[in-house]
Scaffold this motif. Structure first.
Motif, PDB file in Angstrom:
ATOM      1  N   CYS A 152       0.809  -1.227   0.000  1.00 65.27           N
ATOM      2  CA  CYS A 152       0.000   0.000   0.000  1.00 65.27           C
ATOM      3  C   CYS A 152       0.837   1.269   0.000  1.00 65.27           C
ATOM      4  N   HIS A 153       2.168   1.145  -0.117  1.00 66.18           N
ATOM      5  CA  HIS A 153       3.005   2.349   0.029  1.00 66.18           C
ATOM      6  C   HIS A 153       4.256   2.227  -0.823  1.00 66.18           C
TER       7      HIS A 153
ATOM      8  N   ARG B 239      -1.148  -6.554  -5.941  1.00 68.81           N
ATOM      9  CA  ARG B 239      -1.574  -5.180  -6.183  1.00 68.81           C
ATOM     10  C   ARG B 239      -0.641  -4.232  -5.435  1.00 68.81           C
TER      11      ARG B 239
ATOM     12  N   ILE C 170      -0.159   0.211  -4.436  1.00 68.47           N
ATOM     13  CA  ILE C 170      -0.522   1.622  -4.513  1.00 68.47           C
ATOM     14  C   ILE C 170       0.745   2.410  -4.831  1.00 68.47           C
TER      15      ILE C 170
ATOM     16  N   VAL D  56      -2.618   0.958  -8.590  1.00 68.09           N
ATOM     17  CA  VAL D  56      -3.558   2.033  -8.325  1.00 68.09           C
ATOM     18  C   VAL D  56      -2.746   3.252  -7.905  1.00 68.09           C
TER      19      VAL D  56
ATOM     20  N   PHE E 171      -2.223   7.155  -6.310  1.00 70.93           N
ATOM     21  CA  PHE E 171      -2.691   8.225  -5.434  1.00 70.93           C
ATOM     22  C   PHE E 171      -2.018   9.516  -5.893  1.00 70.93           C
TER      23      PHE E 171
ATOM     24  N   ARG F 222      -6.845   7.432  -7.450  1.00 72.24           N
ATOM     25  CA  ARG F 222      -7.875   6.892  -6.563  1.00 72.24           C
ATOM     26  C   ARG F 222      -7.734   7.310  -5.103  1.00 72.24           C
TER      27      ARG F 222
ATOM     28  N   PHE G 154      -7.220  -3.324  -0.342  1.00 69.31           N
ATOM     29  CA  PHE G 154      -7.993  -2.576  -1.327  1.00 69.31           C
ATOM     30  C   PHE G 154      -9.470  -2.506  -0.954  1.00 69.31           C
TER      31      PHE G 154
ATOM     32  N   LEU H 115     -11.150   0.521  -2.653  1.00 64.39           N
ATOM     33  CA  LEU H 115     -10.460   0.648  -3.945  1.00 64.39           C
ATOM     34  C   LEU H 115     -10.795  -0.467  -4.930  1.00 64.39           C
TER      35      LEU H 115
END
Length: 280
Positions: free
Chosen positions: A5-6, A50, A52, A82, A84, A108, A274, A279
């Protein structure tokens, strides 16, 4: 599913010399690198399903990655990535930038960092962004913790300063980066009491004693379920982050100290981040 996620992208055009110099000085690594070749980022994401990808816009420290740059990259890999956007609250058109990034570029979420952007998180310039993000129903990843940059204000950095944000915008989904280190206890207290507040474990595993204590504290407060896997690539990689989490108990070997179970560790690694952030 494994989600990072980062992660960051950005090349040499997007980083000031002072930003890189401060990072290298504090880390003691004269070759510390933040510039990322997109092919290298893509290769590093192989262990996850996935990821981010974060933009950043912080004029105060000279770290500005255009949202268009992020959008072009993630839109080429929609099955995995995805994006940001990032908006600097000092910009008079900050809200309009957020609207454009979400509605036109297809990004997103929103990445911000009060300590980097030199604005208190309760300042009206931030509060207007939080309000708009809640209206747009996009999550925020916020760097609310310390940093290596010299010309920044640590008094803007404690996670507890986000308490009014959580109260004023109860439907806003917020991920606090790096467990708010070194204010880990404050971060855990905050995410425990607010249902839409979470944190990630990025850039922590290479401080094993702090990491172990943070995870045990999160377990004791019942918030392991609110922790997300994150690498902070290129500072470290998803593979290194997963390996570090699976070895988080090493410092407790041969002692009676508490531990995370294998299941608790794997639950973090395979968390449906997500879905929790809206998301999917």
């Amino acid at each position: 599913m494994i989600v990072d996620c980062h992660t960051h992208v950005g090349d040499h055009r997007h980083l000031s010399k002072d930003f890189v110099k401060d990072a290298r000085t504090v880390s003691g690594n004269p070759k510390q690198e933040f510039a990322v070749d997109l092919s290298e980022h893509w290769e590093a994401m192989k262990p996850v399903q996935r990821a981010i990808v974060l933009g950043f816009r912080a004029h105060h420290v000279g770290y500005v990655v255009p949202n268009e740059y992020v959008a072009e990259y993630v839109n080429a890999h929609p099955e995995k990535l995805v994006g940001f956007c990032s908006v600097d609250p000092n910009d008079s058109d900050a809200v309009e930038q957020l609207d454009y990034s979400v509605k036109k570029l297809g990004l997103r979420g929103l990445k911000v960092g009060p300590i980097y952007q030199n604005v208190h998180p309760q300042d009206s310039r931030f509060m207007r962004l939080f309000e708009r993000a809640e209206q747009l129903d996009v999550p925020i990843l916020i760097h609310q913790g310390t940093t290596f940059c010299r010309d920044v204000s640590l008094e803007y950095a404690n996670p507890i300063l986000l308490q009014p944000v959580a109260r004023d915008f109860p439907n806003l989904r917020v991920v606090i980066a790096h467990l708010g280190h070194p204010w880990i206890g404050e971060c855990i207290s905050l995410i425990r009491k607010h249902p839409n507040f979470y944190s990630d474990l990025s850039a922590l595993h290479y401080r094993p004693w702090q990491y172990y204590n943070a995870l045990i504290l999160a377990k004791e407060y019942g918030v392991l379920k609110k922790l997300f896997l994150g690498s902070d690539y290129p500072v470290t990689t998803p593979a290194q982050t997963i390996e570090g989490l699976r070895h988080c108990n090493d410092v407790a070997q041969g002692t009676a100290m508490p531990r995370l179970s294998e299941q608790e560790i794997e639950d973090i690694i395979h968390r449906d981040t997500f879905s929790m952030l809206g998301l999917m």
